[in-house]
Scaffold this active site. Structure first.
Site: not given
Ligand code: FAD
Length: 516
Positions: A42, A45, A383, A387, A424, A451-452, A454, A469
């Site tokens: 639909c 939807c 990440w 970036h 993911h 951010n999604r 996070n 996060k």
């Molecule tokens: P991170 O999220 O790793 O971020 C690292 C640094 O980037 C932060 O300290 C900040 O300075 C900066 N930052 C934060 N947000 C943003 C942003 N929006 N844009 C730019 N810079 C930013 N973990 C899971 O448990 N499940 C998952 O599905 C998952 N998917 C992931 C997919 C990918 C591609 C990657 C690389 C990692 C994934 N992880 C997943 C791991 C998770 O996202 C984090 O990397 C991990 O938990 C460490 O978190 P962190 O607090 O160091 O911050």
């Protein structure tokens, strides 16, 4: 729970209903639920599904009190459930109170709004309709009186009481209350502008505005950039002593004192460190890629793409850049169907004049240090690396704006050790990466998808309590990145975000030394 069904996947943070789980999810639940009954064919939807997903992200913190679910009535199995609940048109929404009884058919939410804000307000209105069986995790949403506030600390053991002063038609106070429901050491109450005693005692002039009120009767206004939900929530979640329930209350000072772990390196949390980027290269090239002794097919293409963007855009020390270029030239000249990792490794480990390897053979996290050895580190650096690469990518006549994103997508798919993360990420890439058509869009795409992630991981076990996060960057880090739309909804100012990212991840801004 199924991982995928119709218009939604498990990473949308929406419960996917099936004939098997429907009773367990809807009945006798401690949280209220709103269920979307839809048909995947639909058009309405399909058009509504991004709103439902966006709502799920927007009220993620409310989950213990109210959860969202969905079921595809076009699916053969789903049909039986939809018939049982008397569904005849799509999409339909039904509200189930907490502790709904088994025979309950839920309440039809007719004429529901097609925007996130309207749906949020509808949900709050419905939460109010609980009578004897208030969802246990849901804090009081009624307005607070002066007498209640006077006696608040006699029965509540929290450090902070936040009072949101507002008019009767405002939902901000209740939204912030629900945003904070998973946090300890803070309570939020709404107070109406008609509560004259309190309004004059605190000298409140603006509605909405937020005040912190303490047991000794003293108070202070919460200073925020805009008097709106997102700004109150950001600020309150960051107050001293406020932590997500169940997370330890640890500080950097505790960590530094703790001598049992590797020495903590002091760092500036708003800078990028070369040590993290080089550690990311070391781990990816010497550990993740190394787990494939022979590299061929899709994996070989992924490695070639990865090395190509590293060689072009990695902003490192000249010797490291030279090494990456050598590796890339060698790799791109391999025209066979496979390569041996050992041959790649021989080049990677080359030394200059019998010194150490050009790319240090160690993990030395700085900006990516975690308060526990299993937190942050490598995924944080991945990440950060990408970036940086999206920001460094330069326009040339033949360049593809998606070059870095595609390199990341294929690297993650082929090599990234966290397979759930890879799945993911692939889901997000398949959904929207194709729409990226400029280098600026590429920078913003990665930022918004991060951010999604996070949003989905906030509060998860993998979250470091010292580095919660957040939707990044915070209003403190980049005030101009944040704004409010017409009715107080938070909005990102994409141009400002782009300028912020371009500066934050620029080569000039990367630090080579940490604070010893
Ligand atoms: P991170 O999220 O790793 O971020 C690292 C640094 O980037 C932060 O300290 C900040 O300075 C900066 N930052 C934060 N947000 C943003 C942003 N929006 N844009 C730019 N810079 C930013 N973990 C899971 O448990 N499940 C998952 O599905 C998952 N998917 C992931 C997919 C990918 C591609 C990657 C690389 C990692 C994934 N992880 C997943 C791991 C998770 O996202 C984090 O990397 C991990 O938990 C460490 O978190 P962190 O607090 O160091 O911050």
């Amino acid at each position: 729970f199924p991982a995928e069904a119709g218009l939604y996947t498990a990473s949308d943070q929406i419960i996917l209903l099936t004939p098997e789980n429907v009773d367990a999810v809807l009945f006798n639940s401690t949280a209220a639920l709103v269920v979307e009954f839809y048909a995947s064919w639909c058009g309405h939807c399909v058009a509504f599904s991004p709103i439902w997903k966006s709502l799920a992200r927007n009220i993620k913190e409310w989950k213990p009190a109210i959860d969202l679910a969905a079921i595809d009535c076009a699916d053969e199995q789903g049909t039986t459930v939809c018939t049982r609940f008397g569904i005849t048109g799509y999409p339909s929404l039904k509200f189930f109170h907490a502790y709904s009884k088994k025979e309950s058919k839920g309440e039809d939410l007719r004429g529901f709004s097609r925007d996130v804000r309207g749906l949020r307000h509808l949900i709050i209105d419905k939460l109010h309709t609980h009578e004897e069986t208030w969802p246990p995790a849901c804090p009081p949403l009624e307005t607070a009186s002066e007498t209640e506030i006077d006696h608040f600390f006699e029965t509540n053991n929290v450090q902070h009481l936040a009072l949101v002063f507002e008019t009767d038609d405002s939902y901000v106070g209740r939204e912030v209350t629900l945003d904070l429901l998973q946090y300890e050491n803070i309570a939020v109450r709404r107070v109406l502008n008609t509560e004259e005693g309190l309004v004059s005692k605190l000298g409140v002039k603006d509605f909405p505005s937020c005040y912190l009120y303490y047991s000794a009767g003293n108070f202070s206004r919460l200073h925020v950039q805009s008097e709106a939900r997102a700004f109150y929530t950001y600020a309150l979640q960051r107050l001293p002593g406020v932590v997500r329930s169940g997370k330890p209350r640890q500080t950097i000072t505790d960590l530094i004192k703790n001598t049992t772990r590797e020495q903590w390196r002091l760092f500036n949390s708003s800078r990028v460190y070369m040590s993290d980027l080089e550690s990311a290269l070391h781990y990816s090239l010497r550990v993740e890629v190394a787990s494939h002794p022979v590299i061929s097919g899709e994996r070989l293409t992924a490695l070639k793409r990865y090395m190509s963007v590293l060689a072009k855009y990695f902003p490192g020390r000249p010797v490291v850049r030279g090494l990456l270029k050598t590796l890339d030239i060698w790799l791109q000249s391999q025209h066979g169907s496979e390569i041996k990792y050992s041959a790649f490794r021989d080049i990677l480990d080359r030394t200059v004049e019998n010194t150490d390897a050009v790319l240090p053979d160690v993990l030395r996290w700085v900006g990516c240090q975690g308060s526990q050895p299993h937190l942050r580190g490598y995924p944080c650096s991945v990440w950060t690396l990408f970036h940086v690469l999206t920001v460094q990518a330069k326009n040339t006549a033949s360049s593809d704006p998606r070059e870095v994103l595609q390199a990341m997508r294929s690297y993650v798919r082929s090599f990234f050790g966290c397979r759930e993360c890879a799945a993911h990420f692939e889901g997000m890439a398949a959904e929207s990466m194709h729409s990226v058509n400029t280098l600026s869009n590429a920078v913003l795409w990665l930022w918004s998808r991060h951010n999604r992630v996070n949003n989905r991981l906030a509060g998860a076990l993998s979250e470091d309590p010292l580095f919660p996060k957040i939707q990044w960057p915070s209003p403190d880090q980049c005030p101009r990145c944040h704004g409010v739309r017409g009715k107080g909804e938070h909005s990102w100012n994409d141009e400002e975000v782009l300028a912020f990212l371009r500066s934050y991840f620029s080569s000039e801004h990367i630090l080579y030394d940490y604070l010893e």
